[in-house]
Design a protein around this motif. Structure first.
Motif, short mmCIF file in Angstrom:
data_model
loop_
_atom_site.label_atom_id
_atom_site.label_comp_id
_atom_site.label_asym_id
_atom_site.label_seq_id
_atom_site.Cartn_x
_atom_site.Cartn_y
_atom_site.Cartn_z
N VAL A 84 32.59 19.87 18.23
CA VAL A 84 33.05 18.63 18.94
C VAL A 84 31.86 18.02 19.35
CG1 VAL A 84 34.30 17.32 20.12
CG2 VAL A 84 35.61 19.12 19.15
N ASN A 85 31.70 16.79 19.07
CA ASN A 85 30.41 15.88 19.78
C ASN A 85 30.96 14.97 20.80
OD1 ASN A 85 29.59 12.82 19.72
ND2 ASN A 85 27.68 13.96 18.97
N VAL A 86 30.23 15.13 22.06
CA VAL A 86 30.47 14.20 22.91
C VAL A 86 29.19 13.69 23.25
CG1 VAL A 86 30.96 14.33 25.62
CG2 VAL A 86 32.08 15.86 24.10
N THR A 87 29.19 12.33 23.39
CA THR A 87 28.21 11.36 23.46
C THR A 87 28.32 10.44 24.64
OG1 THR A 87 27.51 11.24 20.97
CG2 THR A 87 26.57 9.61 22.22
N LEU A 88 26.99 10.50 25.54
CA LEU A 88 27.13 9.91 26.76
C LEU A 88 26.36 8.80 26.69
CD1 LEU A 88 26.57 13.05 28.67
CD2 LEU A 88 28.72 12.00 28.68
N LEU A 89 26.89 7.49 26.35
CA LEU A 89 25.95 6.26 26.40
C LEU A 89 26.41 5.33 27.31
CD1 LEU A 89 25.83 5.97 22.44
CD2 LEU A 89 23.93 6.62 23.95
N ARG A 117 22.82 10.09 27.50
CA ARG A 117 22.22 10.29 29.02
C ARG A 117 22.75 11.01 30.04
NH1 ARG A 117 20.50 3.71 29.05
NH2 ARG A 117 19.88 3.80 27.09
N ASN A 118 21.95 11.66 30.81
CA ASN A 118 22.50 12.46 31.95
C ASN A 118 23.62 13.51 31.58
OD1 ASN A 118 20.70 10.87 33.80
ND2 ASN A 118 22.54 9.57 33.92
N PRO A 119 23.23 14.42 30.54
CA PRO A 119 24.26 15.21 30.32
C PRO A 119 24.41 16.80 31.21
CG PRO A 119 22.00 16.10 29.16
CD PRO A 119 21.83 14.57 30.19
N LYS A 120 23.48 16.52 32.12
CA LYS A 120 23.80 17.80 33.22
C LYS A 120 25.01 18.32 33.30
CE LYS A 120 22.17 19.04 38.08
NZ LYS A 120 21.51 18.43 39.18
N LYS A 121 25.94 17.38 34.11
CA LYS A 121 27.35 17.82 34.31
C LYS A 121 28.27 18.35 33.02
CE LYS A 121 31.50 15.63 35.95
NZ LYS A 121 32.07 14.04 36.33
N PHE A 122 27.85 17.81 32.06
CA PHE A 122 28.80 18.31 30.83
C PHE A 122 28.10 19.51 30.15
CE2 PHE A 122 30.09 14.14 31.73
CZ PHE A 122 31.34 14.41 31.56
N ILE A 123 26.83 19.80 30.10
CA ILE A 123 26.24 21.03 29.68
C ILE A 123 26.81 21.97 30.44
CG2 ILE A 123 24.03 22.37 29.24
CD1 ILE A 123 22.70 19.65 28.39
N ARG A 124 26.66 21.89 31.70
CA ARG A 124 27.05 23.07 32.73
C ARG A 124 28.58 23.52 32.57
NH1 ARG A 124 22.91 21.93 37.70
NH2 ARG A 124 21.21 22.98 36.56
N HIS A 135 22.21 20.45 22.18
CA HIS A 135 22.13 19.04 22.78
C HIS A 135 21.07 18.22 22.05
CE1 HIS A 135 21.87 15.94 25.76
NE2 HIS A 135 20.31 15.92 25.59
N LYS A 136 21.72 17.03 21.59
CA LYS A 136 20.65 16.30 20.72
C LYS A 136 20.00 15.29 21.53
CE LYS A 136 22.67 14.17 16.85
NZ LYS A 136 23.43 13.31 16.14
N CYS A 137 18.56 15.41 21.25
CA CYS A 137 17.79 14.19 22.23
C CYS A 137 16.83 13.87 21.21
CB CYS A 137 17.37 14.88 23.45
SG CYS A 137 16.69 16.63 23.32
N VAL A 138 15.88 12.57 21.76
CA VAL A 138 15.04 12.09 20.91
C VAL A 138 13.59 12.53 21.59
CG1 VAL A 138 16.65 10.46 20.25
CG2 VAL A 138 15.37 9.96 22.26
N ALA A 146 17.39 19.72 29.10
CA ALA A 146 18.48 20.39 28.37
C ALA A 146 18.24 21.85 28.39
CB ALA A 146 18.81 19.92 27.02
N GLN A 147 17.19 22.27 28.12
CA GLN A 147 16.90 23.77 27.98
C GLN A 147 17.09 24.39 29.38
OE1 GLN A 147 13.32 25.74 25.91
NE2 GLN A 147 12.72 25.79 27.81
N ARG A 148 16.31 23.53 30.36
CA ARG A 148 16.49 24.01 32.06
C ARG A 148 17.97 24.10 32.38
NH1 ARG A 148 14.05 20.16 33.98
NH2 ARG A 148 15.45 19.27 35.12
N LEU A 149 18.88 22.99 31.73
CA LEU A 149 20.44 23.10 32.31
C LEU A 149 21.20 24.17 31.57
CD1 LEU A 149 20.49 19.10 31.87
CD2 LEU A 149 20.70 20.45 34.20
#
Length: 342
Positions: A84-89, A117-124, A135-138, A146-149
């Protein structure tokens, strides 16, 4: 119908084994990325049944309970892994992301594509619940964050992508080579991906596979109007354009009169989102894809990979062709370029 679709027998091509296929238990190193008003159960299941990783787009569903139904529907259509994809825009009224995330966990989904943006809360949150997070990023700096999180894998999204390419305008030729040098976790190539030569090239650059969006829109199973698919077949590398640059939420979309109208308003009123909001509403996009099939009267995302699309195959045929072509390039063309010293 609700009945499980029986996947075809495994293809006779040699599978390409990578960290992506190994980690997720899929046959081929190809992901169907999250796509608004495309990433429904039918799309995800078709890709998963073909040996790739299908992904349901959470925010295409109007609320968390609708997402629950879509996840269950996908599970009824495939017994293969899907995500499932969760995109934070940025949004004037942000969706209830927490409710969507809770449903994903309750439904036992273990593969998540996060983006935005700001995926910290959701990655964790997803990691705490035992999920595999891509994590998809540009940008490399976002990938390192994201790696650190705790993200397990990065989907490195080049400027060629449909949707949101960010504000740095860096293409995959550099982005992937950079990712190989700087990341400790595995990554896949995303943005402008559509064929086997690109899969072979992505693997050579250090990626573990491809994440494709636009290419999967032009498949038999894609749950969108046929006119949109035909627009992708007819389009070329000049058929996309960028909107919302002035509000730093750049989006690559199909080049039509409405997109040009947005650009004209942005020239006159830079940074004034409300001046063109009515033209970029998601509902316009949904109607084009799901009802009218009018490619000209809404602002809809697609990537430059359109230049490489000239047919509308089944997901099974598309994935098998990509893998077969990549395998041939790796085992024959590339191997043949090495001069033996014997």
């Amino acid at each position: 119908s609700g009945r499980a679709v029986q996947p075809r027998k495994p293809c006779r091509i040699m599978p390409i084994k990578t960290k992506l296929t190994e980690a997720l238990g899929i046959e081929h190193p190809i992901i169907q990325g999250g796509m608004h008003y495309v990433g429904y159960a039918e799309m995800a299941a078709a890709v998963s049944n073909a040996g790739g990783l299908g992904i349901v787009t959470a925010l295409t569903q109007p609320n968390a309970e609708a997402l629950r139904k879509e996840i269950r529907k996908c599970r009824s259509l495939t017994n293969k892994p899907f995500g499932v994809n969760v995109t934070l825009l940025p949004a004037l009224v942000p969706p209830n992301y927490e409710a969507y995330a809770k449903v994903i966990i309750e439904e036992g989904v273990k593969i998540i594509e996060t983006a935005g943006r700001n995926p910290k809360k959701f990655i964790r949150f997803f990691k705490k619940n035992g999920c595999y997070v891509i994590h998809k990023c540009v940008a490399i700096k976002h990938a390192l964050t994201a790696q650190r999180l705790g993200a397990d894998m990065i989907s490195m999204d080049g400027f060629e992508c449909g949707g949101h390419p960010g504000e740095d305008d860096v293409g995959n030729w550099i982005l992937l080579a950079q990712a190989k040098r700087k990341l400790k976790i595995p990554f896949v190539a995303s943005g402008g991906c559509a064929n086997g030569a690109q899969l072979a090239a992505a693997l050579a650059l250090g990626a573990e596979g491809l994440n494709m969006g636009t290419r999967f829109m032009a498949t038999k199973e894609a749950p969108i109007h046929d006119n949109i698919k035909q627009a992708l077949v007819k389009g070329d590398e000049k058929s996309t354009t960028l909107v919302m640059r002035s509000v730093r939420n750049t989006e690559r979309v199909y080049k039509n009169s409405v997109a040009k109208q947005v650009q004209e308003i942005e020239k006159k009123k830079p940074g004034d989102f409300m001046a063109f909001r009515h033209l970029v509403r998601g509902e316009n996009y949904r109607k084009s894809f799901q009802e009218t099939g009018d490619a000209e009267n809404s602002v809809w995302s697609c990537g430059i990979s359109m230049a490489l699309i000239d047919d509308i195959p089944s997901c099974q045929d598309l994935i098998e062709t990509i893998v077969k072509d990549a395998e041939e390039i790796i085992s024959k063309k590339l191997a043949g370029t090495i001069k033996s010293k014997l």
